[in-house]
Design an enzyme around this catalytic site. Structure first.
Site, PDB file in Angstrom:
ATOM      1  N   GLU A  47     118.352  16.533 100.818  1.00 29.69           N
ATOM      2  CA  GLU A  47     118.707  15.156 100.441  1.00 29.69           C
ATOM      3  C   GLU A  47     119.183  15.009  98.992  1.00 29.69           C
ATOM      4  O   GLU A  47     118.807  14.070  98.307  1.00 29.69           O
ATOM      5  CB  GLU A  47     117.477  14.240 100.654  1.00 29.69           C
TER       6      GLU A  47
HETATM    7  C1  TNX Z   1     112.651  13.455 104.683  1.00 31.27           C
HETATM    8  S1  TNX Z   1     112.314  16.246 105.450  1.00 31.27           S
HETATM    9  C2  TNX Z   1     112.395  14.227 103.572  1.00 31.27           C
HETATM   10  C3  TNX Z   1     111.249  13.881 102.707  1.00 31.27           C
HETATM   11  C4  TNX Z   1     110.537  12.662 103.163  1.00 31.27           C
HETATM   12  C5  TNX Z   1     110.446  12.662 104.668  1.00 31.27           C
HETATM   13  C6  TNX Z   1     109.659  11.526 105.226  1.00 31.27           C
HETATM   14  C7  TNX Z   1     112.950  16.446 104.121  1.00 31.27           C
HETATM   15  C8  TNX Z   1     113.411  17.777 103.883  1.00 31.27           C
HETATM   16  N1  TNX Z   1     113.033  15.399 103.304  1.00 31.27           N
HETATM   17  O1  TNX Z   1     111.669  13.742 101.370  1.00 31.27           O
HETATM   18  O2  TNX Z   1     109.279  12.621 102.586  1.00 31.27           O
HETATM   19  O3  TNX Z   1     111.736  12.635 105.199  1.00 31.27           O
HETATM   20  O4  TNX Z   1     109.470  11.667 106.585  1.00 31.27           O
END
Ligand code: TNX
Length: 538
Positions: A342
């Site tokens: 992300e």
């Molecule tokens: C996605 S899964 C994220 C996290 C969040 C999560 C909450 C991932 C690699 N990144 O930063 O905490 O969703 O479900």
């Protein structure tokens, strides 16, 4: 004079007799009720179970003997003795000199001739007279000990003898995991959890034969581990958490304590430093790291994707080098997780440049890089590992590059997803994941990812919505128990109808461990102190 001498002789002999007669009682031949090993509530289900319909009496006459010259076997025996004490209050000696009167021996042997040849393989032969646990390695013996713990009855038979007896069903178990990587992740960044909390989580994972604990140590809301060369990371970056509570961090000594505690349970700790996104806390501590062009401030919210390191500054890589060096030095496991998810405000070409540079740093310190599935968009080494959480396209790319994949599909394996719309904690952006849905899927055949590429399974627990260990347990249990079976047992040995009965019978263990599990209404919990009604009320 003479009578005095006789008196002291008698006292003396009595004392010697007292010393040598322990235990004083005589073991009787017992007529134990027949029991069926194949009907035991083992999770994960072992590969092969052959019942012989008799019983071994675990009682005050039992002793444990282990291979003493093979590394770690004595410790495994001592671990078993401690756990038997916790469950039954029996004091079972380990490797003591033969004591007359000891009968019903548990042997834990190093053996090179097992039916299955793998580091975690073990065999259990249980007869009316003895329990023999054979394994090539202490790790395999430790896994076998968990099986043995699970088949010791919760309550003793008190009517069969003038001492307590825990009958263990006889038969043979031949066992070995399907996947070599069986993990769970704890996010200590969004909310911080104490060393004691993490140790309790480790204990629960160990009981279900997990072998990996992934610690998500840094994120926008907090930096949770001391880096000696960059002290403000924890001083400033560790000072808050989601919701504005006080935060916290592990000193390197505390981290080492966790790593050692896990290692004693044959669990590898994987440290994650999430970057180049998810780095707000680090950039507040050292603003030169920041690459999003804005003034940074401590963050207590739950949005993602707004932060990034400046990927074009050499000083940023010097900083990362220090972090990887310090943490690799105190992490005996082979992996280093760089996050990489992300990074929405990092330009694509900068992201690729960053991942490739950081991979080199990780390799320089002798570790294998793991990253969330986005990392495969860079030109990464086929030895690096992709953690599949959302993008099928990235998973396919990882396969093309010959990489190994850790299966953590959010729709199935995210422990922070709500069970249903009434769940007290959790999110639901990927799915609602009730207890059955968490269990009923086949990682070996998921989204066309070839089984040869799958290193194993990991269930991540993100902590935006949970702030203490009780809440962590609510989300993790019972689903984490199901993931243990998905990652250990063969597909033929996995069946919801059988699993749900075995799961129902985990309640006494979970209660004894004071685990505040979610009492899923799909399960007829055995003597659980929590009921669905109670949960509904609050
Ligand atoms: C996605 S899964 C994220 C996290 C969040 C999560 C909450 C991932 C690699 N990144 O930063 O905490 O969703 O479900």
């Amino acid at each position: 004079m003479k009578s005095n001498l006789i008196k002291s002789l008698i006292i003396c002999c009595g004392f010697v007799a007292f010393l040598s007669c322990e235990p004083e009682k005589k073991k009787r031949v017992l007529n134990l009720p027949k029991s069926d090993l194949a009907m035991e509530n083992m999770i994960p289900m072992p590969k092969k179970v052959v019942a012989t319909e008799n019983a071994f009496a675990l009682d005050e006459f039992t002793a444990i003997y282990t291979s003493e010259n093979a590394d770690g076997f004595t410790e495994v025996g001592e671990f078993l003795s401690k756990k038997i004490k916790g469950k039954t209050d029996l004091d079972i000696p380990v490797n003591v000199e033969e004591i007359p009167g000891r009968e019903g021996i548990i042997y834990i042997n190093q053996s090179d001739s097992l039916e299955l040849n793998a580091p975690e393989a073990y065999q259990l032969y249980i007869t009316a007279d003895s329990v023999i646990l054979n394994s090539n390695t202490a790790e395999g013996a430790f896994r076998g000990v968990q099986t043995l713990r699970q088949i010791i009855p919760e309550v003793s038979l008190d009517t069969i003898a003038d001492y307590k007896v825990w009958p263990i069903p006889t038969g043979k178990i031949v066992d070995n995991p399907v996947f070599e990587y069986r993990g769970s992740m704890l996010d200590v960044a969004r909310h911080f959890f104490s060393v004691e909390d993490v140790k309790k989580y480790i204990d629960l994972l160990a009981y279900y034969k997990y072998n990996v604990l992934h610690l998500h140590l840094t994120d926008d809301q907090g930096w949770r581990i001391e880096i000696k060369s960059w002290p403000k990371l924890t001083e400033i970056g560790g000072s808050t958490e989601v919701g504005g509570e006080s935060g916290g961090f592990f000193t390197q000594e505390e981290y080492t304590d966790i790593v050692n505690y896990a290692a004693e349970r044959f669990i590898t700790v994987i440290p994650e430093f999430d970057m180049p996104g998810h780095t707000n806390a680090a950039s507040v501590a050292y603003p030169f790291l920041n690459g999003n062009g804005k003034k940074v401030e401590l963050y207590e919210g739950t949005h993602v994707g707004f932060s990034t390191f400046d990927t074009r500054k050499d000083t940023v890589y010097a900083f990362i080098d220090d972090v990887v060096r310090e943490i690799s030095a105190i992490t005996p496991g082979p992996y280093f997780h760089i996050g990489g998810d992300e990074s929405h405000v990092t330009k694509k070409k900068d992201y690729i440049y960053f991942v490739e540079k950081v991979e080199k740093i990780v390799q320089k310190y002798g570790k294998t890089m793991i990253g969330w599935d986005e990392i495969v968009t860079a030109d990464v080494d086929s030895k690096s590992i992709a953690q599949f959480w959302s993008s099928k396209e990235n998973a396919d790319l990882a396969v093309e590059k010959g990489m190994k994949i850790i299966m953590s599909p959010a729709k199935k394996a995210y422990l922070d997803m709500q069970y249903d719309s009434l769940s007290k904690h959790g999110l639901h952006w990927a799915a609602f994941i009730p207890t059955d849905s968490a269990y009923i899927w086949t990682p070996e055949q998921y989204e066309g990812i070839p089984v040869e590429n799958i290193l194993g399974i990991e269930a991540p627990l993100w902590s935006e919505t949970v702030s203490n260990i009780d809440e962590v347990e609510y989300l993790a249990f019972p689903r984490a128990i199901g993931y243990s079976e998905l990652s250990w047992s063969t597909p033929e040995n996995r069946d919801w109808e059988s699993y749900k009965v075995r799961l129902a019978n985990q309640a006494p263990f979970l209660d004894r461990m004071d685990v505040k599990y979610y009492p899923s209404p799909l399960i007829e919990w055995k003597k659980s102190k929590y009921t669905y009604k109670e949960i509904k009320k609050d």
